[in-house]
Enzyme design. Structure first.
Site, PDB file in Angstrom:
ATOM      1  N   ASP A   1      36.605  45.853  -5.773  1.00 37.74           N
ATOM      2  CA  ASP A   1      36.096  47.191  -6.116  1.00 37.74           C
ATOM      3  C   ASP A   1      37.018  47.957  -7.058  1.00 37.74           C
ATOM      4  O   ASP A   1      37.084  49.186  -7.021  1.00 37.74           O
ATOM      5  CB  ASP A   1      35.861  48.033  -4.840  1.00 37.74           C
ATOM      6  CG  ASP A   1      34.875  47.364  -3.907  1.00 37.74           C
ATOM      7  OD1 ASP A   1      34.035  46.589  -4.385  1.00 37.74           O
ATOM      8  OD2 ASP A   1      34.945  47.621  -2.689  1.00 37.74           O
TER       9      ASP A   1
ATOM     10  N   LYS B   1      35.483  46.299 -11.817  1.00 34.42           N
ATOM     11  CA  LYS B   1      35.260  45.137 -12.702  1.00 34.42           C
ATOM     12  C   LYS B   1      33.909  45.237 -13.406  1.00 34.42           C
ATOM     13  O   LYS B   1      33.792  44.940 -14.593  1.00 34.42           O
ATOM     14  CB  LYS B   1      35.330  43.829 -11.888  1.00 34.42           C
ATOM     15  CG  LYS B   1      36.681  43.607 -11.206  1.00 34.42           C
ATOM     16  CD  LYS B   1      36.676  42.365 -10.344  1.00 34.42           C
ATOM     17  CE  LYS B   1      35.803  42.465  -9.109  1.00 34.42           C
ATOM     18  NZ  LYS B   1      36.228  43.468  -8.110  1.00 34.42           N
TER      19      LYS B   1
ATOM     20  N   GLY C   1      29.794  43.585  -5.098  1.00 33.06           N
ATOM     21  CA  GLY C   1      28.901  44.646  -5.545  1.00 33.06           C
ATOM     22  C   GLY C   1      29.545  45.257  -6.769  1.00 33.06           C
ATOM     23  O   GLY C   1      30.612  45.860  -6.674  1.00 33.06           O
ATOM     24  N   HIS C   2      28.961  45.021  -7.927  1.00 34.04           N
ATOM     25  CA  HIS C   2      29.555  45.476  -9.188  1.00 34.04           C
ATOM     26  C   HIS C   2      28.677  46.568  -9.779  1.00 34.04           C
ATOM     27  O   HIS C   2      27.501  46.352 -10.061  1.00 34.04           O
ATOM     28  CB  HIS C   2      29.701  44.296 -10.156  1.00 34.04           C
ATOM     29  CG  HIS C   2      30.629  43.233  -9.630  1.00 34.04           C
ATOM     30  ND1 HIS C   2      30.812  42.024 -10.246  1.00 34.04           N
ATOM     31  CD2 HIS C   2      31.441  43.223  -8.550  1.00 34.04           C
ATOM     32  CE1 HIS C   2      31.697  41.308  -9.550  1.00 34.04           C
ATOM     33  NE2 HIS C   2      32.086  42.012  -8.519  1.00 34.04           N
TER      34      HIS C   2
ATOM     35  N   GLN D   1      35.551  40.034  -6.168  1.00 28.36           N
ATOM     36  CA  GLN D   1      36.656  40.339  -5.254  1.00 28.36           C
ATOM     37  C   GLN D   1      37.946  40.582  -6.065  1.00 28.36           C
ATOM     38  O   GLN D   1      37.854  41.008  -7.197  1.00 28.36           O
ATOM     39  CB  GLN D   1      36.855  39.234  -4.215  1.00 28.36           C
ATOM     40  CG  GLN D   1      35.743  39.163  -3.164  1.00 28.36           C
ATOM     41  CD  GLN D   1      34.514  38.406  -3.653  1.00 28.36           C
ATOM     42  OE1 GLN D   1      34.607  37.295  -4.129  1.00 28.36           O
ATOM     43  NE2 GLN D   1      33.352  39.015  -3.535  1.00 28.36           N
TER      44      GLN D   1
HETATM   45  P1  GDP Z   1      33.782  46.220  -8.746  1.00 28.53           P
HETATM   46  O1  GDP Z   1      33.345  45.546  -7.498  1.00 28.53           O
HETATM   47  O2  GDP Z   1      35.169  45.888  -9.137  1.00 28.53           O
HETATM   48  O3  GDP Z   1      32.807  46.028  -9.881  1.00 28.53           O
HETATM   49  O4  GDP Z   1      33.783  47.785  -8.412  1.00 28.53           O
HETATM   50  P2  GDP Z   1      32.631  48.608  -7.613  1.00 28.53           P
HETATM   51  O5  GDP Z   1      31.478  48.799  -8.520  1.00 28.53           O
HETATM   52  O6  GDP Z   1      32.380  48.000  -6.288  1.00 28.53           O
HETATM   53  O7  GDP Z   1      33.409  49.942  -7.312  1.00 28.53           O
HETATM   54  C1  GDP Z   1      33.945  50.731  -8.325  1.00 28.53           C
HETATM   55  C2  GDP Z   1      33.314  52.129  -8.230  1.00 28.53           C
HETATM   56  O8  GDP Z   1      34.009  53.028  -9.053  1.00 28.53           O
HETATM   57  C3  GDP Z   1      31.871  52.189  -8.730  1.00 28.53           C
HETATM   58  O9  GDP Z   1      31.190  53.162  -8.029  1.00 28.53           O
HETATM   59  C4  GDP Z   1      32.038  52.586 -10.198  1.00 28.53           C
HETATM   60  O10 GDP Z   1      30.901  53.236 -10.722  1.00 28.53           O
HETATM   61  C5  GDP Z   1      33.201  53.524 -10.103  1.00 28.53           C
HETATM   62  N1  GDP Z   1      34.070  53.584 -11.269  1.00 28.53           N
HETATM   63  C6  GDP Z   1      34.488  52.592 -12.100  1.00 28.53           C
HETATM   64  N2  GDP Z   1      35.401  53.053 -12.976  1.00 28.53           N
HETATM   65  C7  GDP Z   1      35.563  54.377 -12.697  1.00 28.53           C
HETATM   66  C8  GDP Z   1      36.392  55.399 -13.239  1.00 28.53           C
HETATM   67  O11 GDP Z   1      37.179  55.200 -14.145  1.00 28.53           O
HETATM   68  N3  GDP Z   1      36.297  56.637 -12.661  1.00 28.53           N
HETATM   69  C9  GDP Z   1      35.449  56.911 -11.630  1.00 28.53           C
HETATM   70  N4  GDP Z   1      35.413  58.139 -11.152  1.00 28.53           N
HETATM   71  N5  GDP Z   1      34.655  55.955 -11.101  1.00 28.53           N
HETATM   72  C10 GDP Z   1      34.727  54.711 -11.626  1.00 28.53           C
HETATM   73  P1  IMO Z   2      33.722  43.024  -5.322  1.00 28.19           P
HETATM   74  O1  IMO Z   2      33.409  41.835  -6.217  1.00 28.19           O
HETATM   75  C1  IMO Z   2      35.687  44.598  -1.747  1.00 28.19           C
HETATM   76  C2  IMO Z   2      36.027  41.893   1.679  1.00 28.19           C
HETATM   77  C3  IMO Z   2      35.252  42.250   2.922  1.00 28.19           C
HETATM   78  C4  IMO Z   2      36.163  41.650   3.987  1.00 28.19           C
HETATM   79  C5  IMO Z   2      36.664  40.379   3.318  1.00 28.19           C
HETATM   80  C6  IMO Z   2      35.894  39.125   3.695  1.00 28.19           C
HETATM   81  O2  IMO Z   2      32.667  44.053  -5.298  1.00 28.19           O
HETATM   82  O3  IMO Z   2      35.080  43.536  -5.669  1.00 28.19           O
HETATM   83  P2  IMO Z   2      33.475  38.194   3.056  1.00 28.19           P
HETATM   84  O4  IMO Z   2      32.117  38.779   3.282  1.00 28.19           O
HETATM   85  O5  IMO Z   2      33.791  37.931   1.631  1.00 28.19           O
HETATM   86  O6  IMO Z   2      33.739  37.001   3.903  1.00 28.19           O
HETATM   87  O7  IMO Z   2      34.495  39.340   3.572  1.00 28.19           O
HETATM   88  O8  IMO Z   2      36.550  40.592   1.922  1.00 28.19           O
HETATM   89  N1  IMO Z   2      35.226  41.803   0.432  1.00 28.19           N
HETATM   90  C7  IMO Z   2      35.225  42.727  -0.539  1.00 28.19           C
HETATM   91  N2  IMO Z   2      35.853  43.912  -0.610  1.00 28.19           N
HETATM   92  N3  IMO Z   2      34.964  44.147  -2.806  1.00 28.19           N
HETATM   93  C8  IMO Z   2      34.356  42.941  -2.772  1.00 28.19           C
HETATM   94  O9  IMO Z   2      33.747  42.394  -3.844  1.00 28.19           O
HETATM   95  C9  IMO Z   2      34.438  42.192  -1.581  1.00 28.19           C
HETATM   96  N4  IMO Z   2      33.950  40.987  -1.191  1.00 28.19           N
HETATM   97  C10 IMO Z   2      34.442  40.764   0.033  1.00 28.19           C
HETATM   98  O10 IMO Z   2      35.117  43.637   3.052  1.00 28.19           O
HETATM   99  O11 IMO Z   2      37.272  42.482   4.192  1.00 28.19           O
HETATM  100 MG    MG Z   3      32.520  46.033  -5.624  1.00 28.03          MG
END
Ligand code: GDP
Ligand code: IMO
Ligand code: MG
Length: 413
Positions: A20, A23, A47-48, A207
């Site tokens: 998270d 990416k 979840g991206h 991840q």
């Molecule tokens: P990922 O799994 O690495 O793709 O990240 P996620 O999408 O799960 O979580 C990142 C969260 O931060 C999402 O809600 C994005 O919309 C948000 N986000 C990404 N870059 C920024 C930023 O520079 N500032 C803020 N405020 N939110 C951001």
């Molecule tokens: P993205 O790609 C954040 C965490 C889970 C748990 C551990 C193992 O969005 O960055 P799993 O279901 O993979 O066996 O869970 O890894 N986890 C993540 N945390 N972002 C993710 O993906 C994750 N994918 C798995 O919360 O702690």
């Molecule tokens: Mg994510």
């Protein structure tokens, strides 16, 4: 990996912490100039999030280049794929006027299939570490135990009947197989062809480094290689072909699920970061734990992945925090530790040693150039570069595509 970090034709985008990091946003930003976006690990535990204008999209399996119709998206052999989720995601994208066709999405015939029993098992057993309960761990377990089901078997009537014919969900999965068949192919051949033609490629990690099954905070990890090493085995390409690695790093740290987190904070500042940063998981909606920037993790991620430059995200969220902290060492039983360790005993019992920084009060979400950042924000960024010994090439100041400052374009396409 081959050393060619200047205006590379391919870039690996890797999470430097516990996932998270943003990416999805960074890949969407870079995808404009890419030809191919290829996921190499994980499954729908990911979840991206992508935000363009008022459109917000979360993808779990389809690579984050999805906003661009003509880019080839690849789901590599390193993934575990839940066919139902993938089809659901394609339908949802269709509703958002994003057409997924076999011309713009290819799924590896060697990717493993997540079956209902995997999800059941994960729901029962995953609670001890707080998994996403999507069947990820059990599906990878079957892969390693050599009893998994591959995509090419799913779409072959005879093979599938032989392996799955007695199962209750046989008919349901036969339908999924029929729908997915046109997408399933030899993605390693596709990747190598794209590399030979010098196409611009983004390798999309899911991840992050500390969730990697080998290099993460085991056992509180996921079951795949989320580090750059996973690119080759997860897509079927040579390590000699990866030209550059971009680490995605949050301006503070977060973690979903259980496991050690040395710089974790509670209280007012934590609540503020959770609220302003909207720190709720994009997959399960769970609240993310938050903490200060940890330079030991940063240095470790740089080392393990061979990171050439960093995309630092969510700097805007740190606005109006009076004093910011960066952890520069751990203290354990009276000794100073300067390098990250995956030894749980140390990680769970160490105390962070902090440097303190003055904060800033300006709203950063409308800033578009490095010069316009407040001085204290620049100081914070410079200290991170100094500690990690890697330049920052992108600073992200909001979730939307345009809320992005490129500081070192030579590391990008
Ligand atoms: P990922 O799994 O690495 O793709 O990240 P996620 O999408 O799960 O979580 C990142 C969260 O931060 C999402 O809600 C994005 O919309 C948000 N986000 C990404 N870059 C920024 C930023 O520079 N500032 C803020 N405020 N939110 C951001
Ligand atoms: P993205 O790609 C954040 C965490 C889970 C748990 C551990 C193992 O969005 O960055 P799993 O279901 O993979 O066996 O869970 O890894 N986890 C993540 N945390 N972002 C993710 O993906 C994750 N994918 C798995 O919360 O702690
Ligand atoms: Mg994510």
């Amino acid at each position: 990996m081959a050393k060619q970090s200047y205006n590379p034709s391919n870039i690996a985008v890797i999470g430097m912490e516990w996932g998270d990091e943003g990416k999805g946003k960074i890949i969407d930003f870079l995808a404009e100039k890419a030809d191919v976006v290829a996921r190499f690990n994980g499954g729908n535990n990911a979840g991206h999030t992508i935000e363009v204008g008022n459109n917000k999209l979360v993808v779990h399996l389809v690579p984050s280049g999805v906003m661009y119709k003509n880019k080839l998206k690849i789901i590599g052999n390193g993934l575990v794929v839940d066919p139902k989720v993938l089809l659901g995601e394609m339908k949802n994208l269709d509703k958002n006027k994003i057409k997924i066709t076999p011309d713009n999405l290819a799924v590896s015939e060697n990717a493993h299939v997540i079956l209902p029993k995997h999800i059941e098992e994960d729901k029962k057993a995953g609670g001890t570490i707080g998994t996403t309960a999507r069947g990820i761990g059990p599906a990878y377990t079957d892969k390693a135990a050599r009893i998994g089901l591959k995509m090419y078997e799913l779409i072959d009537d005879t093979l599938f009947k032989k392996r799955f014919g007695d199962e209750e969900s046989y008919q349901e999965y036969k339908e999924y197989a029929r729908a997915l068949k046109p997408y399933i192919t030899d993605t390693s051949a596709l990747m190598n062809n794209a590399l030979d033609k010098n196409y611009r490629i983004l390798f999309e990690g899911a991840q992050g480094t500390l969730l990697d099954v080998d290099f993460g905070t085991y056992p509180f990890v996921t079951s795949s290689n989320a580090t750059a090493g996973g690119i080759c085995t997860g897509l079927g390409i040579s390590p000699k072909k990866v030209q550059s690695v971009l680490g995605v790093c949050k301006a503070y740290k977060t973690r979903v699920g259980m496991g050690p987190f040395p710089t974790e904070i509670m209280g007012n500042t934590a609540e503020k970061l959770q609220k302003v940063g909207k720190e709720f998981g994009a997959t399960t909606g769970r609240q993310r734990r938050v903490g200060w920037f940890d330079a030991l993790i940063g240095k470790y991620a740089v080392m393990v992945n061979g990171i050439d430059s960093i995309a630092l995200t969510k700097l805007d969220v740190l606005t109006a925090v009076d004093k910011l902290k960066i952890c520069v060492a751990y203290k354990y039983k009276g000794n100073i530790i300067n390098n990250f360790t995956t030894n749980m005993k140390i990680l769970q019992n160490c105390q962070p040693v902090y440097e303190e920084f003055d904060g800033w009060w300006d709203d950063l979400t409308k800033v578009r150039t490095y010069d316009k950042l407040p001085n204290n924000a620049k100081k914070y960024l410079r200290r991170i570069e100094e500690l990690l010994k890697v330049p920052i090439s992108i600073v992200s100041v909001g979730p939307r595509r345009e809320q992005t400052i490129v500081t070192r374009s030579e590391f990008l396409f």
